[in-house]
Scaffold this active site. Structure first.
Site, PDB file in Angstrom:
ATOM      1  CG  ASP A 226     -25.335  79.885  29.565  1.00 45.44           C
ATOM      2  OD1 ASP A 226     -24.506  78.959  29.646  1.00 45.44           O
ATOM      3  OD2 ASP A 226     -26.477  79.819  30.060  1.00 45.44           O
TER       4      ASP A 226
ATOM      5  CG  ASP B  91     -21.523  76.181  31.154  1.00 44.76           C
ATOM      6  OD1 ASP B  91     -21.467  76.452  32.366  1.00 44.76           O
ATOM      7  OD2 ASP B  91     -22.531  75.664  30.629  1.00 44.76           O
ATOM      8  CD  GLU B  92     -24.438  80.945  33.903  1.00 47.57           C
ATOM      9  OE1 GLU B  92     -25.370  81.753  34.066  1.00 47.57           O
ATOM     10  OE2 GLU B  92     -24.450  79.773  34.340  1.00 47.57           O
TER      11      GLU B  92
END
Length: 484
Positions: free
Chosen positions: A11, A105-106
């Protein structure tokens, strides 16, 4: 459940805001808030410096401004965020072929699918930790950004571990410790427990994960139903057998906009619907997909929301077809009281198109609307089409945070605009904090510019290519931005 912590969850830390801080030297270690800047905008991401003031994602922007008035408030630059995300996801895919992106983003990574690691080709907690630490170093070298990594024997626990690791850390949950870790945590920690489920559990006197496990499966099934109750009981005991899935098949593609003032003019509403339809099709084509069901979403002034849909005879990625269907759908809704939000989506996705759909849609439109009805208003230029990459809605609509270039002073970014003036800070990734200058908004030497990546330069790849270790190997200037 695996006997080794080979499920990795990455993350990125405050991703959008961190990209902006990396790309704008004057904003480093300062509060930065990215999101919709209008009266009805919401926070997309806040930097950790802004979070110290109580600002968080999904908060109304007006509330964020009250809590942190001296932050830099910036318009999102999604094209740039996607470029940075591609670099990060590329590093993950060098670790394993099984990478499951959840957002820009993860992502989850199945390290075990990438091959053996450690002594005698065996995975261990130490080997997994070494891979995670190396990944964090490589991400920083490639992008200048930090990410938090969680490692565990399941997806649920890996995500919990990455939350504990934030910001910029790594946490490994050794097998056998899951129950002790989970027991004191609130019920909202578990996947699938939202506000409604939490309220149901609270009424039954269940507030922690440990209390879920103590309640027993029969009680949870009685409270929540067989599927939900059974799954929750398993997760409360640390059991999560969900695999990492490399290809997540999207069920729909959609776009929506919230307006600063309610729309009541039907011509304006139809123009906005046409614009949204074009943006939706652009995303559809970028994904290499087509769809057969067009959906419109309409939120009224009083927050009541309705959707309308129309299923075509076959899948299409033709913007004219989607525009006409969306126009018909919104035309059948009473919008005289005012519209706060509009959205257009396409579902029933496929990998092919039906070439004669436009003729079919045109025939249907004539039958439904009548031959004498005027066509839908032509949409304005798409905000994210190929002039697209400029990430600006109008050539002279200077939004805070967007990229700009001056014929004499070079690249910079918009700090703010108003009263016929635009304030620009001239700096770029890797430079010292730059100087601020103010110009007329129609200065002929100013033009929108492509964003530079945080690693600097014009290339689409990072200047530093890491040696990845895989398992097999509004006013004037935006406040809070000091002048030099």
């Amino acid at each position: 459940m695996r006997g080794t912590p080979t499920v990795l969850h990455l993350d990125m830390d405050a991703f959008y805001a961190a990209v902006e801080q990396a790309a704008k030297p004057s904003l480093r270690e300062k509060p930065v808030i990215v999101g919709g800047l209008g009266p009805r905008g919401v926070v997309a991401t806040a930097s950790y410096e802004a979070r110290a003031f109580g600002v968080h994602s999904a908060m109304p922007m007006a509330q964020a401004r009250r809590l942190c008035p001296n932050a830099a408030y910036l318009t999102p630059r999604f094209g740039l965020y996607r470029r940075v995300s591609e670099v990060v996801m590329g590093l993950l895919r060098e670790l394993s072929p099984l990478v499951e992106p959840l957002s820009l983003d993860e992502a989850f990574v199945d390290l075990q699918a990438g091959g053996a690691a450690g002594e005698a080709g065996r995975w261990s907690a130490a080997a997994a930790r070494a891979v995670g630490e190396r990944l964090r170093r490589d991400i920083r070298a490639a992008t200048g950004l930090s990410g938090s990594v969680g490692l565990a024997g399941s997806k649920m626990l890996a995500k919990i571990a990455s939350e504990q690791a934030k910001p910029d850390g790594l946490v490994v949950i050794p097998p056998g410790t899951e129950r002790a870790l989970l027991e004191p945590m609130p019920v909202r920690t578990l996947p699938g427990v939202g506000p409604a489920t939490a309220q149901t559990l609270r009424r039954a006197g269940i507030a922690t994960v440990g209390e879920i496990a103590e309640a027993g499966e029969a009680e949870l099934v009685r409270l929540l139903g067989r599927a939900h109750g059974g799954a929750l009981y398993a997760m409360a005991r640390g059991i999560d057998e969900r695999p990492v899935v490399a290809e997540r098949d999207a069920k729909s593609v959609s776009v929506e906009d919230t307006f600063d003032t309610d729309l009541t003019d039907r011509a304006r509403i139809q123009a906005e619907i046409a614009r949204l339809a074009d943006r939706c099709v652009a995303r559809l084509r970028a994904a290499g997909r087509s769809g057969r069901t067009v959906v419109v979403k309409i939120r009224s002034y009083d927050f009541s929301t309705l959707t309308r849909s129309e299923t075509l005879r076959g899948p299409t990625d033709d913007p004219a077809v989607v525009r006409e269907a969306a126009a018909r759908l919104v035309g059948g809704v009473d919008t005289t009281a005012g519209v706060r939000l509009l959205g257009v989506g396409v579902s029933g996705l496929a990998d092919f198109t039906q070439e004669d759909l436009f003729a079919q849609a045109g025939t249907r439109a004539a039958g439904l609307l009548g031959a004498d009805r005027p066509p839908s208003p032509a949409p304005p230029a798409a905000a994210d089409g190929p002039a697209a990459g400029r990430e600006t809605q109008e050539v002279r609509h200077w939004l805070p945070g967007l990229d700009i270039r001056h014929a004499r002073y070079g690249p910079g970014w918009v700090q703010g605009s108003g009263l016929g003036r635009v304030t620009v800070r001239f700096e770029q990734p890797g430079s010292p904090p730059g100087r601020v200058r103010t110009f007329a908004v129609d200065d002929p030497e100013l033009e929108p510019s492509e964003p530079l990546p945080p690693w600097g330069g014009q290339a689409s790849e990072p200047a530093i290519r890491p040696n990845v270790m895989s398992s097999s190997e509004a006013g004037a200037a935006a406040p809070g931005t000091p002048s030099p």
